[in-house]
Design a protein around this motif. Structure first.
Motif, PDB file in Angstrom:
ATOM      1  N   THR A  56       0.811  -1.132   0.044  1.00  0.00           N
ATOM      2  CA  THR A  56      -0.097  -0.084  -0.116  1.00  0.00           C
ATOM      3  C   THR A  56       0.728   1.188  -0.159  1.00  0.00           C
ATOM      4  O   THR A  56       2.094   1.322   0.559  1.00  0.00           O
ATOM      5  CB  THR A  56      -0.767  -0.009   1.453  1.00  0.00           C
ATOM      6  N   ASN A  57       0.232   2.452  -0.671  1.00  0.00           N
ATOM      7  CA  ASN A  57       0.925   3.700  -0.491  1.00  0.00           C
ATOM      8  C   ASN A  57      -0.167   4.742  -0.276  1.00  0.00           C
ATOM      9  O   ASN A  57      -1.349   4.424  -0.775  1.00  0.00           O
ATOM     10  CB  ASN A  57       1.511   3.959  -1.976  1.00  0.00           C
ATOM     11  N   TYR A  58       0.400   5.781   0.198  1.00  0.00           N
ATOM     12  CA  TYR A  58      -0.783   6.787   0.701  1.00  0.00           C
ATOM     13  C   TYR A  58      -0.243   8.292   0.478  1.00  0.00           C
ATOM     14  O   TYR A  58       0.966   8.559   0.629  1.00  0.00           O
ATOM     15  CB  TYR A  58      -1.122   6.872   2.184  1.00  0.00           C
ATOM     16  N   GLU A  59      -1.094   8.897   0.264  1.00  0.00           N
ATOM     17  CA  GLU A  59      -0.757  10.420  -0.179  1.00  0.00           C
ATOM     18  C   GLU A  59      -0.462  11.056   1.240  1.00  0.00           C
ATOM     19  O   GLU A  59      -1.025  10.574   2.252  1.00  0.00           O
ATOM     20  CB  GLU A  59      -1.899  11.061  -0.628  1.00  0.00           C
ATOM     21  N   GLU A  60       0.496  11.892   1.149  1.00  0.00           N
ATOM     22  CA  GLU A  60       1.122  12.361   2.486  1.00  0.00           C
ATOM     23  C   GLU A  60      -0.024  12.800   3.740  1.00  0.00           C
ATOM     24  O   GLU A  60      -0.111  12.482   4.836  1.00  0.00           O
ATOM     25  CB  GLU A  60       1.951  13.420   2.496  1.00  0.00           C
ATOM     26  N   SER A  61      -1.169  13.482   2.954  1.00  0.00           N
ATOM     27  CA  SER A  61      -2.320  14.111   4.153  1.00  0.00           C
ATOM     28  C   SER A  61      -3.004  12.918   4.516  1.00  0.00           C
ATOM     29  O   SER A  61      -3.568  13.428   5.437  1.00  0.00           O
ATOM     30  CB  SER A  61      -2.832  15.094   3.423  1.00  0.00           C
ATOM     31  N   VAL A  62      -3.163  11.811   4.107  1.00  0.00           N
ATOM     32  CA  VAL A  62      -4.114  10.934   4.761  1.00  0.00           C
ATOM     33  C   VAL A  62      -3.292   9.860   5.281  1.00  0.00           C
ATOM     34  O   VAL A  62      -3.974   8.886   5.871  1.00  0.00           O
ATOM     35  CB  VAL A  62      -4.856  10.382   3.552  1.00  0.00           C
ATOM     36  N   LYS A  63      -2.052   9.889   5.287  1.00  0.00           N
ATOM     37  CA  LYS A  63      -1.401   8.819   6.290  1.00  0.00           C
ATOM     38  C   LYS A  63      -1.680   8.762   7.565  1.00  0.00           C
ATOM     39  O   LYS A  63      -1.920   9.690   8.221  1.00  0.00           O
ATOM     40  CB  LYS A  63       0.363   9.154   5.847  1.00  0.00           C
TER      41      LYS A  63
END
Length: 119
Positions: A56-63
């Protein structure tokens, strides 16, 4: 015919939670899956993704607040959204990759589901 059906959007207060689902049909073997968000007048931006192997990978603001997961048997991708903020507001689209032998992976989009977070 490939179809992606999204559900789970809605109106929630800041700090609340929502769970989005995207079910694929007619797609055969699924590759990568992801979620994107679009606000009026802006382009569709990547939020989270999950590979066929589960990475998985996430945009920084939703991590730390959002979790993407998948159920291959159900051909479904989920986005669990916690501690929602007003800036999370937008139309959320799922994107699913289709794997066909001898062809590049092709991608399909859901119809979008509205998420509105009030302050």
């Amino acid at each position: 015919q490939v179809q992606l059906v999204e559900s789970g959007g809605g109106l929630v207060q800041a700090g609340g939670s929502l769970r989005l689902s995207c079910v694929a049909s007619g797609i055969g073997t699924i590759g990568g899956m992801g979620w994107y968000r679009q606000t009026p007048g802006n382009q569709r931006n990547w939020v989270a993704s999950i590979t066929s192997g589960g990475a998985t990978n996430y945009e920084e603001s939703v991590k730390g607040r959002f979790t993407i997961s998948r159920d291959n048997a159900k051909k479904t991708v989920y986005l669990e959204m916690n501690n929602l903020k007003p800036e999370d507001t937008g139309v959320y689209y799922c994107k699913i990759g289709r794997i066909q032998l001898g062809r590049p992976e092709s991608y399909y989009w859901g119809q979008g589901t509205q998420v509105t977070v009030s302050s």
